[in-house]
Design a protein around this motif. Structure first.
Motif, PDB file in Angstrom:
ATOM      1  N   ASN A 118       0.835  -1.222   0.000  1.00  0.00           N
ATOM      2  CA  ASN A 118       0.000   0.000   0.000  1.00  0.00           C
ATOM      3  C   ASN A 118       0.865   1.267   0.000  1.00  0.00           C
ATOM      4  OD1 ASN A 118      -2.657   1.293   0.001  1.00  0.00           O
ATOM      5  ND2 ASN A 118      -2.177   1.960   2.091  1.00  0.00           N
ATOM      6  N   VAL A 119       2.040   1.156  -0.607  1.00  0.00           N
ATOM      7  CA  VAL A 119       2.964   2.298  -0.604  1.00  0.00           C
ATOM      8  C   VAL A 119       3.063   2.919  -1.999  1.00  0.00           C
ATOM      9  CG1 VAL A 119       5.402   2.953  -0.347  1.00  0.00           C
ATOM     10  CG2 VAL A 119       4.325   1.447   1.344  1.00  0.00           C
ATOM     11  N   ASP A 120       3.060   4.244  -1.995  1.00  0.00           N
ATOM     12  CA  ASP A 120       3.318   4.995  -3.219  1.00  0.00           C
ATOM     13  C   ASP A 120       4.819   4.937  -3.486  1.00  0.00           C
ATOM     14  OD1 ASP A 120       3.896   6.964  -5.103  1.00  0.00           O
ATOM     15  OD2 ASP A 120       2.209   8.222  -4.455  1.00  0.00           O
ATOM     16  N   LEU A 121       5.218   4.147  -4.480  1.00  0.00           N
ATOM     17  CA  LEU A 121       6.648   3.929  -4.748  1.00  0.00           C
ATOM     18  C   LEU A 121       7.367   5.241  -5.041  1.00  0.00           C
ATOM     19  CD1 LEU A 121       9.013   1.970  -5.254  1.00  0.00           C
ATOM     20  CD2 LEU A 121       8.154   1.662  -7.584  1.00  0.00           C
ATOM     21  N   ASN A 122       6.646   6.180  -5.641  1.00  0.00           N
ATOM     22  CA  ASN A 122       7.269   7.462  -5.985  1.00  0.00           C
ATOM     23  C   ASN A 122       7.241   8.466  -4.826  1.00  0.00           C
ATOM     24  OD1 ASN A 122       8.746   8.813  -8.001  1.00  0.00           O
ATOM     25  ND2 ASN A 122       6.926   9.966  -8.677  1.00  0.00           N
ATOM     26  N   LEU A 187      -4.166   7.060   1.694  1.00  0.00           N
ATOM     27  CA  LEU A 187      -3.738   7.375   0.338  1.00  0.00           C
ATOM     28  C   LEU A 187      -2.323   7.973   0.366  1.00  0.00           C
ATOM     29  CD1 LEU A 187      -7.002   8.973  -1.097  1.00  0.00           C
ATOM     30  CD2 LEU A 187      -5.771   7.065  -2.150  1.00  0.00           C
ATOM     31  N   PHE A 188      -1.570   7.752  -0.715  1.00  0.00           N
ATOM     32  CA  PHE A 188      -0.236   8.344  -0.875  1.00  0.00           C
ATOM     33  C   PHE A 188       0.667   8.051   0.324  1.00  0.00           C
ATOM     34  CE2 PHE A 188      -3.127  10.633  -3.627  1.00  0.00           C
ATOM     35  CZ  PHE A 188      -2.437  10.723  -4.812  1.00  0.00           C
ATOM     36  N   PHE A 189       0.505   6.832   0.880  1.00  0.00           N
ATOM     37  CA  PHE A 189       1.343   6.399   1.994  1.00  0.00           C
ATOM     38  C   PHE A 189       2.765   6.179   1.465  1.00  0.00           C
ATOM     39  CE2 PHE A 189       2.790   2.679   4.712  1.00  0.00           C
ATOM     40  CZ  PHE A 189       3.140   3.469   5.795  1.00  0.00           C
ATOM     41  N   ALA A 190       3.732   6.809   2.140  1.00  0.00           N
ATOM     42  CA  ALA A 190       5.112   6.780   1.651  1.00  0.00           C
ATOM     43  C   ALA A 190       5.917   5.630   2.258  1.00  0.00           C
ATOM     44  CB  ALA A 190       5.783   8.119   1.931  1.00  0.00           C
ATOM     45  N   GLY A 191       5.324   4.891   3.190  1.00  0.00           N
ATOM     46  CA  GLY A 191       5.972   3.704   3.732  1.00  0.00           C
ATOM     47  C   GLY A 191       6.705   3.949   5.035  1.00  0.00           C
ATOM     48  N   SER A 192       7.098   2.836   5.663  1.00  0.00           N
ATOM     49  CA  SER A 192       7.892   2.921   6.883  1.00  0.00           C
ATOM     50  C   SER A 192       9.253   2.274   6.675  1.00  0.00           C
ATOM     51  CB  SER A 192       7.154   2.237   8.036  1.00  0.00           C
ATOM     52  OG  SER A 192       6.690   0.970   7.625  1.00  0.00           O
ATOM     53  N   GLU A 193       9.474   1.751   5.478  1.00  0.00           N
ATOM     54  CA  GLU A 193      10.761   1.184   5.084  1.00  0.00           C
ATOM     55  C   GLU A 193      10.769   1.102   3.557  1.00  0.00           C
ATOM     56  OE1 GLU A 193      10.863  -2.710   6.823  1.00  0.00           O
ATOM     57  OE2 GLU A 193       9.212  -3.431   5.579  1.00  0.00           O
ATOM     58  N   PRO A 194      11.943   0.843   2.958  1.00  0.00           N
ATOM     59  CA  PRO A 194      11.962   0.715   1.490  1.00  0.00           C
ATOM     60  C   PRO A 194      11.103  -0.472   1.044  1.00  0.00           C
ATOM     61  CG  PRO A 194      14.199   0.953   2.370  1.00  0.00           C
ATOM     62  CD  PRO A 194      13.289   0.715   3.540  1.00  0.00           C
ATOM     63  N   THR A 195      10.293  -0.281   0.035  1.00  0.00           N
ATOM     64  CA  THR A 195       9.436  -1.352  -0.473  1.00  0.00           C
ATOM     65  C   THR A 195      10.250  -2.339  -1.313  1.00  0.00           C
ATOM     66  OG1 THR A 195       9.006  -0.066  -2.449  1.00  0.00           O
ATOM     67  CG2 THR A 195       7.414   0.152  -0.661  1.00  0.00           C
ATOM     68  N   TRP A 196       9.592  -3.458  -1.645  1.00  0.00           N
ATOM     69  CA  TRP A 196      10.211  -4.468  -2.518  1.00  0.00           C
ATOM     70  C   TRP A 196      10.699  -3.823  -3.817  1.00  0.00           C
ATOM     71  CZ3 TRP A 196       9.074  -6.285  -7.438  1.00  0.00           C
ATOM     72  CH2 TRP A 196       9.701  -7.477  -7.824  1.00  0.00           C
ATOM     73  N   SER A 197       9.852  -3.007  -4.427  1.00  0.00           N
ATOM     74  CA  SER A 197      10.222  -2.380  -5.709  1.00  0.00           C
ATOM     75  C   SER A 197      11.384  -1.407  -5.550  1.00  0.00           C
ATOM     76  CB  SER A 197       9.020  -1.633  -6.298  1.00  0.00           C
ATOM     77  OG  SER A 197       8.037  -2.529  -6.759  1.00  0.00           O
ATOM     78  N   ASN A 198      11.405  -0.679  -4.465  1.00  0.00           N
ATOM     79  CA  ASN A 198      12.511   0.244  -4.169  1.00  0.00           C
ATOM     80  C   ASN A 198      13.829  -0.537  -4.116  1.00  0.00           C
ATOM     81  OD1 ASN A 198      14.478   1.664  -2.594  1.00  0.00           O
ATOM     82  ND2 ASN A 198      12.908   2.893  -1.581  1.00  0.00           N
TER      83      ASN A 198
END
Ligand SMILES: [Zn+2]
Length: 359
Positions: A118-122, A187-198
């Motif tokens: 549920n993270v906005d990769l950008n 919405l537009f959740f930036a995450g709490s750690e780097p995502t898989w795609s990051n």
């Protein structure tokens, strides 16, 4: 232009990309995602390099950073790969062109803008070792933005109108879209750690992005601005020389959210920050190529509905289907005139990027 480069599902888009690479004799490296797609298909970030891995010039064309927006970017990639003149023009000893297909394959397949986290990769390329930026406006807006019921009634629409008056249209857009770390189900959740795609993108750059001296990047997005118009949004450091170079390459129409002249708000944690960190030896020049689809109100409504659905998986099947259809329509206009405009502008932007590398 041949519009058959566009697909109707992630699985079809992936097959088209792989087929075009095979046609050109390009090897594809696939980073397999831990989850499966909407139709049970395998998900992956697929990477193809055309040229020498140690070339001093690297041109990157990426798609699907925002999942569902990949219908557009994948079509652009397939069109470039299938174009004989483009392929010949990029066949040089001192150049490598890197095609990164579906940065966020989960969102592409499942018709989400965000990743499986549920993270906005950008928005996810922030320094997680530092205190994360607060977004007080988002926290104030969230109760209206994420209603308990969907579709919303007139009361919610009035509340949203009230917020627009309070913050201004641009201010509201910035509060909603610049990224937030406070609500993992928002919405537009930036995450709490780097995502898989990051993490995968960083691996890709450690493999392909270490030899170049000049790095040009075009990242294809949709959902903002006038229908069919491809806005070239500056990405990079807020440094006068870098901004000027970007405008020499891609023209004075290049916008810069920090200057307030873009359809996009000024954002936190965008992927160019990760690219510049991983390829610190290179001179980086990049744009987001952002195509307009539907009016902003409709795009926001699609995003809100889809977020509601994510938080309410018990929704009836018919409602699920309707919300997903609205989501796809908000980020991919399945019409020939739009696709034609997309391909024509992408061709020009890629040619300008190539010329820029040699200017
Ligand atoms: Zn996007």
């Amino acid at each position: 232009m041949n519009l058959s480069c566009f697909s109707q599902s992630y699985a079809q888009a992936r097959q088209a990309f792989l087929a075009s690479c095979a046609q050109r004799g390009l090897a594809v490296e696939s980073h397999i995602h831990p989850l499966t797609g909407r139709d049970g298909e395998q998900l992956a970030i697929d990477v193809a390099l055309h040229g020498n891995a140690d070339a001093p010039n690297l041109l990157v064309l990426s798609s699907g950073c925002h999942g569902v927006e990949g219908f557009c970017g994948s079509g652009v990639q397939v069109d470039r790969l299938n174009d004989d003149a483009w392929f010949a023009a990029t066949q040089r000893d001192d150049l490598a062109v890197l095609y990164i297909h579906a940065l966020n394959p989960y969102g592409f397949s499942h018709l989400r803008r965000v990743t499986h986290e549920n993270v906005d990769l950008n928005r996810n390329f922030v320094d997680f070792s530092q205190p994360l930026p607060d977004n007080a406006e988002y926290r104030a807006i969230a109760p209206v933005l994420l209603p308990k019921k969907w579709p919303v009634g007139s009361g919610n629409l009035l509340q949203l109108l009230g917020l627009t008056l309070r913050y201004g249209r641009k201010g509201l857009q910035a509060g909603i879209s610049r990224g937030q770390h406070s609500d993992p189900k928002g919405l537009f959740f930036a995450g709490s750690e780097p995502t898989w795609s990051n993490l995968r993108l960083r691996e890709i750059l450690r493999k392909y992005g270490q030899s170049c001296q000049r790095l040009a990047w075009v990242d294809v997005h949709t959902g903002l601005g006038p229908r069919g118009y491809g806005e070239r949004i500056y990405k990079g450091k807020q440094n006068a020389d870098d901004i000027a170079r970007c405008r020499r390459w891609w023209g004075n129409a290049v916008t810069n959210a920090a200057e307030g002249n873009s359809a996009s708000a000024d954002l936190n944690g965008t992927i160019d920050l990760g690219v510049m960190a991983e390829c610190a030896q290179a001179q980086y020049t990049g744009v987001t190529l952002e195509y307009g689809t539907l009016p902003g109100k409709q795009v926001l409504s699609a995003l809100r509905g889809e977020q509601w659905l994510y938080n309410h998986p018990e929704a009836p099947a018919a409602q699920h289907q309707l919300i997903k259809q609205q989501m796809r329509d908000a980020f991919y206009v399945d019409a020939d005139d739009w696709k034609q405009q997309v391909l024509e502008q992408a061709k020009e932007v890629m040619e300008q990027g190539l010329a820029g590398l040699y200017s």
